[in-house]
Design an enzyme around this catalytic site. Structure first.
Site, mmCIF file in Angstrom:
data_model
loop_
_atom_site.group_PDB
_atom_site.id
_atom_site.type_symbol
_atom_site.label_atom_id
_atom_site.label_comp_id
_atom_site.label_asym_id
_atom_site.label_seq_id
_atom_site.Cartn_x
_atom_site.Cartn_y
_atom_site.Cartn_z
ATOM 1 N N GLY A 113 0.830 -1.210 0.000
ATOM 2 C CA GLY A 113 0.000 0.000 0.000
ATOM 3 C C GLY A 113 0.859 1.252 0.000
ATOM 4 O O GLY A 113 2.055 1.214 0.260
ATOM 5 N N ARG A 114 0.190 2.358 -0.267
ATOM 6 C CA ARG A 114 0.943 3.620 -0.424
ATOM 7 C C ARG A 114 1.570 4.089 0.877
ATOM 8 O O ARG A 114 2.727 4.510 0.909
ATOM 9 C CB ARG A 114 0.020 4.697 -1.018
ATOM 10 C CG ARG A 114 -0.278 4.394 -2.474
ATOM 11 C CD ARG A 114 -1.507 5.066 -2.961
ATOM 12 N NE ARG A 114 -2.709 4.557 -2.301
ATOM 13 C CZ ARG A 114 -3.940 4.748 -2.720
ATOM 14 N NH1 ARG A 114 -4.157 5.480 -3.793
ATOM 15 N NH2 ARG A 114 -4.977 4.246 -2.082
ATOM 16 N N ARG A 162 -9.429 4.662 1.677
ATOM 17 C CA ARG A 162 -10.527 5.631 1.781
ATOM 18 C C ARG A 162 -10.620 6.427 0.480
ATOM 19 O O ARG A 162 -9.630 7.008 0.037
ATOM 20 C CB ARG A 162 -10.255 6.577 2.961
ATOM 21 C CG ARG A 162 -11.314 7.651 3.130
ATOM 22 C CD ARG A 162 -11.341 8.207 4.544
ATOM 23 N NE ARG A 162 -10.157 8.946 4.898
ATOM 24 C CZ ARG A 162 -10.136 10.263 5.101
ATOM 25 N NH1 ARG A 162 -11.228 10.976 4.976
ATOM 26 N NH2 ARG A 162 -9.015 10.859 5.448
ATOM 27 N N THR A 210 -3.895 1.913 10.173
ATOM 28 C CA THR A 210 -5.198 1.723 9.518
ATOM 29 C C THR A 210 -6.297 2.565 10.184
ATOM 30 O O THR A 210 -6.395 2.607 11.418
ATOM 31 C CB THR A 210 -5.579 0.222 9.605
ATOM 32 O OG1 THR A 210 -4.471 -0.545 9.152
ATOM 33 C CG2 THR A 210 -6.793 -0.085 8.764
ATOM 34 N N ARG A 229 0.696 18.542 10.987
ATOM 35 C CA ARG A 229 -0.019 19.371 10.000
ATOM 36 C C ARG A 229 -0.326 20.749 10.588
ATOM 37 O O ARG A 229 -0.163 21.784 9.934
ATOM 38 C CB ARG A 229 -1.319 18.674 9.582
ATOM 39 C CG ARG A 229 -1.074 17.488 8.663
ATOM 40 C CD ARG A 229 -2.306 16.646 8.435
ATOM 41 N NE ARG A 229 -2.088 15.661 7.379
ATOM 42 C CZ ARG A 229 -2.816 14.566 7.214
ATOM 43 N NH1 ARG A 229 -3.816 14.300 8.033
ATOM 44 N NH2 ARG A 229 -2.556 13.730 6.225
ATOM 45 N N HIS A 275 -8.498 11.102 15.851
ATOM 46 C CA HIS A 275 -7.946 11.393 14.523
ATOM 47 C C HIS A 275 -9.152 11.405 13.592
ATOM 48 O O HIS A 275 -9.489 10.398 12.981
ATOM 49 C CB HIS A 275 -6.941 10.298 14.132
ATOM 50 C CG HIS A 275 -6.387 10.461 12.745
ATOM 51 N ND1 HIS A 275 -5.739 11.588 12.315
ATOM 52 C CD2 HIS A 275 -6.370 9.613 11.670
ATOM 53 C CE1 HIS A 275 -5.341 11.440 11.060
ATOM 54 N NE2 HIS A 275 -5.729 10.253 10.649
HETATM 55 P P1 NAP Z 1 -3.657 1.363 0.048
HETATM 56 O O1 NAP Z 1 -2.626 1.990 -0.811
HETATM 57 O O2 NAP Z 1 -4.938 0.974 -0.573
HETATM 58 O O3 NAP Z 1 -3.006 0.083 0.734
HETATM 59 C C1 NAP Z 1 -3.655 -0.652 1.685
HETATM 60 C C2 NAP Z 1 -3.077 -2.038 1.751
HETATM 61 O O4 NAP Z 1 -3.925 -2.771 2.609
HETATM 62 C C3 NAP Z 1 -3.091 -2.783 0.434
HETATM 63 O O5 NAP Z 1 -1.970 -2.551 -0.355
HETATM 64 C C4 NAP Z 1 -3.183 -4.203 0.912
HETATM 65 O O6 NAP Z 1 -1.886 -4.665 1.252
HETATM 66 C C5 NAP Z 1 -3.944 -4.121 2.210
HETATM 67 N N1 NAP Z 1 -5.345 -4.549 2.020
HETATM 68 C C6 NAP Z 1 -6.317 -4.004 1.266
HETATM 69 N N2 NAP Z 1 -7.454 -4.716 1.349
HETATM 70 C C7 NAP Z 1 -7.184 -5.741 2.185
HETATM 71 C C8 NAP Z 1 -7.937 -6.843 2.667
HETATM 72 N N3 NAP Z 1 -9.224 -6.992 2.330
HETATM 73 N N4 NAP Z 1 -7.332 -7.711 3.505
HETATM 74 C C9 NAP Z 1 -6.051 -7.559 3.848
HETATM 75 N N5 NAP Z 1 -5.265 -6.526 3.427
HETATM 76 C C10 NAP Z 1 -5.839 -5.638 2.608
HETATM 77 O O7 NAP Z 1 -4.028 2.307 1.285
HETATM 78 P P2 NAP Z 1 -3.089 3.383 1.979
HETATM 79 O O8 NAP Z 1 -3.312 4.695 1.343
HETATM 80 O O9 NAP Z 1 -1.710 2.854 2.079
HETATM 81 O O10 NAP Z 1 -3.739 3.453 3.441
HETATM 82 C C11 NAP Z 1 -3.665 2.357 4.308
HETATM 83 C C12 NAP Z 1 -4.461 2.609 5.582
HETATM 84 O O11 NAP Z 1 -3.839 3.639 6.324
HETATM 85 C C13 NAP Z 1 -5.887 3.081 5.315
HETATM 86 O O12 NAP Z 1 -6.738 2.551 6.294
HETATM 87 C C14 NAP Z 1 -5.786 4.584 5.502
HETATM 88 O O13 NAP Z 1 -7.019 5.192 5.790
HETATM 89 C C15 NAP Z 1 -4.810 4.629 6.643
HETATM 90 N N6 NAP Z 1 -4.100 5.891 6.882
HETATM 91 C C16 NAP Z 1 -3.956 6.266 8.171
HETATM 92 C C17 NAP Z 1 -3.264 7.416 8.488
HETATM 93 C C18 NAP Z 1 -3.102 7.793 9.934
HETATM 94 O O14 NAP Z 1 -2.644 8.907 10.231
HETATM 95 N N7 NAP Z 1 -3.448 6.912 10.864
HETATM 96 C C19 NAP Z 1 -2.725 8.206 7.472
HETATM 97 C C20 NAP Z 1 -2.885 7.774 6.151
HETATM 98 C C21 NAP Z 1 -3.571 6.602 5.853
HETATM 99 P P3 NAP Z 1 -1.262 -6.010 0.725
HETATM 100 O O15 NAP Z 1 -1.793 -6.145 -0.693
HETATM 101 O O16 NAP Z 1 0.183 -5.706 0.804
HETATM 102 O O17 NAP Z 1 -1.701 -7.131 1.570
#
Ligand code: NAP
Length: 320
Positions: free
Chosen positions: A10-11, A84, A121, A153, A177
């Site tokens: 993921g990103r 999201r 997450t 931020r 958050h």
């Molecule tokens: P992303 O690019 O879509 O990557 C998410 C990763 O989650 C995917 O590459 C996949 O990894 C895994 N995934 C997706 N669906 C799944 C499933 N059904 N079962 C198991 N693994 C699954 O998303 P992202 O932008 O990196 O964001 C990831 C999370 O971080 C999101 O929940 C986002 O809202 C959160 N986030 C939080 C913060 C914070 O401050 N807390 C900041 C930014 C983002 P694999 O394919 O490698 O298994």
């Protein structure tokens, strides 16, 4: 010092992994993903290694979809989750993500039982609670990234507003958050001067700025599809602080058991002293009346969501 990243394709996962390697804090890093993303993370690890060679940095980065490979990790980062989209709120993600986080937390408890879990997450406050209960780890070893990023931020926005170096701004966002984040204005300072005593304070639109922080993530997602560098560097701060036992005070999501104004059985963002054991102390903040009311509202809102999510998971997971 070994760190594993779950959801590394993921990103946020891959940006955080690269940032950690580049900072040379970790000696060993395992990128973990589901089988279907294995090629992708193998490519990521090769690409990262090339970049690190250019900077003379030696870190062992491996890619795997075998979760046993997280064994011996000091920190396991959970960044896996349904992404999201612009029209979704963080809470829309809660049910699918809670299942993902609970499943991975159980695997962490099985394969890296001494580790510290860092949850990324969203909705991160609820997910931190899920990870705490599903792993059975003591609360000092389960933390969430949320308000640390919000605070960065805010720091940035204040620095830009006053045209002052960002290092001079000390400020915090606590609570959720999400919509119920609370700006701790009473303990914000610029160059050691209390914010409210700062000469240009009157020109500062507090409500406008807090709205900007609340919407900062969505704003970036609207523009480029995801946030990457902000969360990645915030993760790096947290991991560095733990691995180097720095005892810095960061605002992280942690399980509260009445320490702050009696609020308990909920995970919220509060200032904590962070060291090699994870959360080594919860810092009791003094709030003014408005801040306290807003913090209590945040506590109620996150607790309500947490209870709803936990009841949907009941029967599916053996929570500790
Ligand atoms: P992303 O690019 O879509 O990557 C998410 C990763 O989650 C995917 O590459 C996949 O990894 C895994 N995934 C997706 N669906 C799944 C499933 N059904 N079962 C198991 N693994 C699954 O998303 P992202 O932008 O990196 O964001 C990831 C999370 O971080 C999101 O929940 C986002 O809202 C959160 N986030 C939080 C913060 C914070 O401050 N807390 C900041 C930014 C983002 P694999 O394919 O490698 O298994």
């Amino acid at each position: 010092m070994k760190v594993s990243v779950i959801g590394a394709s993921g990103r946020v996962g891959k940006a955080a992994a690269f940032c950690l390697a580049e900072d040379s804090v970790v000696s060993k890093m395992v990128l973990l993903s589901r089988e279907k993303s294995l090629d992708k993370i193998q490519g990521e690890s090769l690409d990262m290694n090339d970049a690190l060679a250019a900077k003379d940095i030696r870190v062992s980065i491996t890619a795997s979809s075998n979760f046993e490979d997280m064994a011996g990790s000091k920190i396991v980062i959970i960044a896996a989750g349904v992404p999201r989209t612009p029209e979704m709120t963080r809470m829309d993600l809660a049910i699918p993500n809670a299942k993902i986080v609970a499943e991975y937390s159980r695997l962490v408890a099985k394969h890296a039982p001494e580790s510290i879990i860092l949850v990324i997450t969203n909705p991160v406050d609820v997910m931190t609670y899920v990870a705490h209960k599903a792993s059975g780890f003591p609360r000092n070893r389960v933390i969430g990234l949320g308000n640390h990023l919000d605070s960065l931020r805010l720091k940035n926005l204040i620095a830009r507003h006053f045209n002052i170096h960002v290092s001079e701004i000390h400020t915090r966002i606590i609570g959720e958050h999400g919509d119920h984040m609370v700006l701790l204005l009473s303990s914000t300072s610029i160059g050691g001067i209390l914010f409210k005593d700062f000469s240009q304070y009157q020109s500062f639109d507090v409500d406008g700025i807090i709205d900007k922080v609340k919407n900062a993530g969505s704003y970036v997602i609207n523009k480029k599809g995801a946030t990457e560098y902000g969360p990645a560097y915030a993760v790096s701060n947290i991991v560095k602080t733990i691995l180097n036992d720095e005892k810095r005070i960061l605002t992280l999501t942690t399980y509260l058991d009445g320490e702050i104004y009696g609020i308990s059985d909920v995970c919220l963002g509060v200032p904590v002293m962070l060291g090699k054991n994870g959360v080594e102390r919860i810092i009791k903040v003094k709030m003014d009346e408005n801040e306290l009311n807003a913090f209590k509202i945040a506590g109620d809102a996150v607790k309500k969501s947490t209870d709803e999510i936990m009841s949907t998971l009941e029967g599916q997971f053996d929570f500790k």
